[in-house]
Enzyme design. Structure first.
Site, PDB file in Angstrom:
ATOM      1  CE  LYS A  80      -4.413   1.273   0.454  1.00  0.00           C
ATOM      2  NZ  LYS A  80      -5.583   0.638  -0.141  1.00  0.00           N
ATOM      3  N   GLY A 181     -20.284   7.139   4.529  1.00  0.00           N
ATOM      4  CA  GLY A 181     -19.364   7.522   3.457  1.00  0.00           C
ATOM      5  C   GLY A 181     -19.959   7.218   2.099  1.00  0.00           C
ATOM      6  CB  VAL A 182     -22.291   8.641  -0.094  1.00  0.00           C
ATOM      7  CG1 VAL A 182     -23.257   7.762   0.649  1.00  0.00           C
ATOM      8  CG2 VAL A 182     -22.364  10.077   0.406  1.00  0.00           C
ATOM      9  N   GLY A 183     -18.669   8.225  -0.976  1.00  0.00           N
ATOM     10  CA  GLY A 183     -17.675   8.604  -1.992  1.00  0.00           C
ATOM     11  C   GLY A 183     -17.794   7.647  -3.158  1.00  0.00           C
ATOM     12  CB  VAL A 185     -16.895   2.163  -2.494  1.00  0.00           C
ATOM     13  CG1 VAL A 185     -17.594   0.823  -2.303  1.00  0.00           C
ATOM     14  CG2 VAL A 185     -15.496   1.949  -3.047  1.00  0.00           C
TER      15      VAL A 185
HETATM   16  P1  NAD Z   1     -13.680   7.978  -1.271  1.00  0.00           P
HETATM   17  O1  NAD Z   1     -12.634   8.892  -0.760  1.00  0.00           O
HETATM   18  O2  NAD Z   1     -14.171   8.161  -2.656  1.00  0.00           O
HETATM   19  O3  NAD Z   1     -14.957   7.994  -0.301  1.00  0.00           O
HETATM   20  C1  NAD Z   1     -14.869   7.988   1.078  1.00  0.00           C
HETATM   21  C2  NAD Z   1     -15.955   8.897   1.581  1.00  0.00           C
HETATM   22  O4  NAD Z   1     -16.023   8.784   3.003  1.00  0.00           O
HETATM   23  C3  NAD Z   1     -15.731  10.369   1.246  1.00  0.00           C
HETATM   24  O5  NAD Z   1     -16.901  10.913   0.649  1.00  0.00           O
HETATM   25  C4  NAD Z   1     -15.448  10.987   2.607  1.00  0.00           C
HETATM   26  O6  NAD Z   1     -15.865  12.339   2.711  1.00  0.00           O
HETATM   27  C5  NAD Z   1     -16.250  10.083   3.514  1.00  0.00           C
HETATM   28  N1  NAD Z   1     -15.869  10.139   4.919  1.00  0.00           N
HETATM   29  C6  NAD Z   1     -14.638  10.231   5.472  1.00  0.00           C
HETATM   30  N2  NAD Z   1     -14.737  10.246   6.809  1.00  0.00           N
HETATM   31  C7  NAD Z   1     -16.052  10.145   7.100  1.00  0.00           C
HETATM   32  C8  NAD Z   1     -16.788  10.099   8.311  1.00  0.00           C
HETATM   33  N3  NAD Z   1     -16.199  10.159   9.504  1.00  0.00           N
HETATM   34  N4  NAD Z   1     -18.133   9.994   8.251  1.00  0.00           N
HETATM   35  C9  NAD Z   1     -18.772   9.936   7.064  1.00  0.00           C
HETATM   36  N5  NAD Z   1     -18.114   9.978   5.884  1.00  0.00           N
HETATM   37  C10 NAD Z   1     -16.776  10.080   5.908  1.00  0.00           C
HETATM   38  O7  NAD Z   1     -13.103   6.493  -1.051  1.00  0.00           O
HETATM   39  P2  NAD Z   1     -13.643   5.146  -1.691  1.00  0.00           P
HETATM   40  O8  NAD Z   1     -12.775   4.794  -2.833  1.00  0.00           O
HETATM   41  O9  NAD Z   1     -15.102   5.220  -1.845  1.00  0.00           O
HETATM   42  O10 NAD Z   1     -13.290   4.111  -0.526  1.00  0.00           O
HETATM   43  C11 NAD Z   1     -14.088   4.017   0.654  1.00  0.00           C
HETATM   44  C12 NAD Z   1     -13.487   2.955   1.581  1.00  0.00           C
HETATM   45  O11 NAD Z   1     -13.485   1.690   0.911  1.00  0.00           O
HETATM   46  C13 NAD Z   1     -12.038   3.214   1.985  1.00  0.00           C
HETATM   47  O12 NAD Z   1     -11.817   2.721   3.283  1.00  0.00           O
HETATM   48  C14 NAD Z   1     -11.240   2.378   0.989  1.00  0.00           C
HETATM   49  O13 NAD Z   1      -9.967   2.019   1.471  1.00  0.00           O
HETATM   50  C15 NAD Z   1     -12.151   1.186   0.862  1.00  0.00           C
HETATM   51  N6  NAD Z   1     -11.977   0.462  -0.395  1.00  0.00           N
HETATM   52  C16 NAD Z   1     -12.132   1.117  -1.579  1.00  0.00           C
HETATM   53  C17 NAD Z   1     -11.981   0.411  -2.767  1.00  0.00           C
HETATM   54  C18 NAD Z   1     -12.177   1.089  -4.106  1.00  0.00           C
HETATM   55  O14 NAD Z   1     -12.351   0.368  -5.105  1.00  0.00           O
HETATM   56  N7  NAD Z   1     -12.212   2.394  -4.176  1.00  0.00           N
HETATM   57  C19 NAD Z   1     -11.639  -0.942  -2.739  1.00  0.00           C
HETATM   58  C20 NAD Z   1     -11.524  -1.596  -1.509  1.00  0.00           C
HETATM   59  C21 NAD Z   1     -11.681  -0.871  -0.342  1.00  0.00           C
END
Ligand code: NAD
Length: 350
Positions: A80, A181-183, A185
């Site tokens: 990572k 978290g609605v980013g 994923v």
């Molecule tokens: P992202 O940054 O697009 O979304 C994360 C969201 O969480 C953001 O909108 C952020 O503002 C929000 N957030 C942060 N802290 C918060 C809190 N305390 N309360 C509410 N919301 C909060 O990231 P992502 O790519 O969607 O990934 C989300 C999680 O899934 C991460 O832990 C990542 O490691 C894990 N993950 C992602 C993938 C992928 O394909 N992107 C794969 C495996 C695991």
């Protein structure tokens, strides 16, 4: 700052620290294991409170990638990268080019892709400097691109499997699901859940992301401080890690926890706390492997989207096997998943 006696140090093979004065890049690349192949895992760009916090994240996340890649039967070890976000190092193509040179200097022992804080465009800038990158725009019929929709798909299938085991229901219709978290994923997951008839409660600290989801779907917006304790059937953590702790677990109302975030448990013992409360926990790196499955197929080339989908459809079976063993033995699901991963890694070493 100690490394070899750091509580999260777990026989990592290598730790690399990068500092690029021209762009302000400060990054750590942790190679946990190459026993099963080159160490693959995304790059997280985050504003850490301290260097120590960034190091802890790199150590924990890279170990999780080793386990995730092993249980997902991918030809990868685990690694990572964490990039320390700061005003001195604004996001730019130059910053990611510098990161690409850092990745390249490791000669293929580490393969990067996007994680929190990084996008497909960022990976294109990385690609200008190194071949050891995936999660790039799709080309032709080949699978690839942003891994997050695939992660969401795998999480969705995993939620269905967990609901069946814990609640005895074949459908999500009418169930309440809290998505933290609605980013990337979380937003895709909300779509799948809505289509399956679930009632959605969502929270995010980012107003733009929250707005995008709440204007597209019928969701109830909950304060970030409340979402973990919402009165729901399922909690889907899709933000950051360290959220299931001795302080939060007693207050949870959901009986299923199944989401995308890495390192949801603060400590291994928190898995037992969940078991004691009869909360079914889908081990994070088992359920969230959809993205790395796509990344892997893209990296090695020649795969179709159907093949990626078929691989991801194996996630519920893996979870069901863990849930069944947990029911039989009374042991926490995270311990069982870790044991399974360690067995596969040891066999790979031989
Ligand atoms: P992202 O940054 O697009 O979304 C994360 C969201 O969480 C953001 O909108 C952020 O503002 C929000 N957030 C942060 N802290 C918060 C809190 N305390 N309360 C509410 N919301 C909060 O990231 P992502 O790519 O969607 O990934 C989300 C999680 O899934 C991460 O832990 C990542 O490691 C894990 N993950 C992602 C993938 C992928 O394909 N992107 C794969 C495996 C695991």
């Amino acid at each position: 700052m100690s490394v070899f006696d750091h509580p999260e140090f777990n026989d990592h093979e290598a730790l690399h620290f990068f500092n690029d004065e021209a762009t302000g890049l400060k990054a750590i690349i942790a190679v946990h294991s190459t026993a099963l192949g080159p160490a693959a895992g995304g790059c997280r760009r985050w504003s850490y409170a301290s260097d120590a916090e960034a190091l802890t994240d790199a150590l924990r996340l890279s170990r999780g990638m080793t386990y995730k890649n092993a249980v997902s039967e991918l030809p990868f070890g685990g690694g990572k990268a964490v990039m320390l976000a700061s005003d001195d190092a604004p996001k730019s193509a130059e910053l990611f080019a510098a990161f690409g040179r850092a990745v390249d200097s490791l000669g293929g022992s580490y393969i990067t892709a996007e994680d929190v804080g990084c996008s497909v465009d960022d990976m294109r800038a990385v690609q200008d400097q190194t071949q050891y990158v995936s999660g790039l725009p799709q080309s032709g019929q080949n699978a690839g691109g942003d891994p997050s929709p695939w992660t969401a798909f795998g999480v969705f299938l995993g939620i269905q499997a967990a609901v069946k085991v814990r609640l005895g229901k074949d459908s999500l219709d009418g169930l309440a699901v809290a998505v933290q978290g609605v980013g990337h994923v979380g937003a895709h997951l909300c779509k799948f859940l809505h289509e399956a008839g679930a009632r959605l409660l969502v929270a995010d600290v980012n107003g733009d992301n929250l707005k995008a989801v709440s204007s597209a779907l019928p969701v109830e917006v909950v304060a970030p401080a409340e979402i973990l304790y919402a009165n729901v059937d399922v909690l889907a953590p899709c933000a950051l890690g360290n959220i299931l702790t001795s302080a939060t677990i007693p207050k949870l109302k959901a009986t299923v926890i199944a989401g995308a975030a890495n390192n949801q448990l603060s400590t291994e013992g928190d898995g037992r706390r969940l078991t004691e409360r009869e909360i079914l926990y889908a081990p994070d790196y088992v359920i969230n492997a959809g993205g790395i499955i796509s990344v892997s197929r893209e990296y090695y080339g020649g795969s179709s989207e159907d093949e990626v989908r078929a691989d991801i459809e194996k996630i519920p079976q893996r979870l069901e096997a863990i849930f069944a063993e947990a029911a039989e033995t009374g042991r926490p699901t995270n311990e069982l998943a870790d044991e399974y991963a360690r067995r596969l890694i040891a066999a790979g070493r031989k």
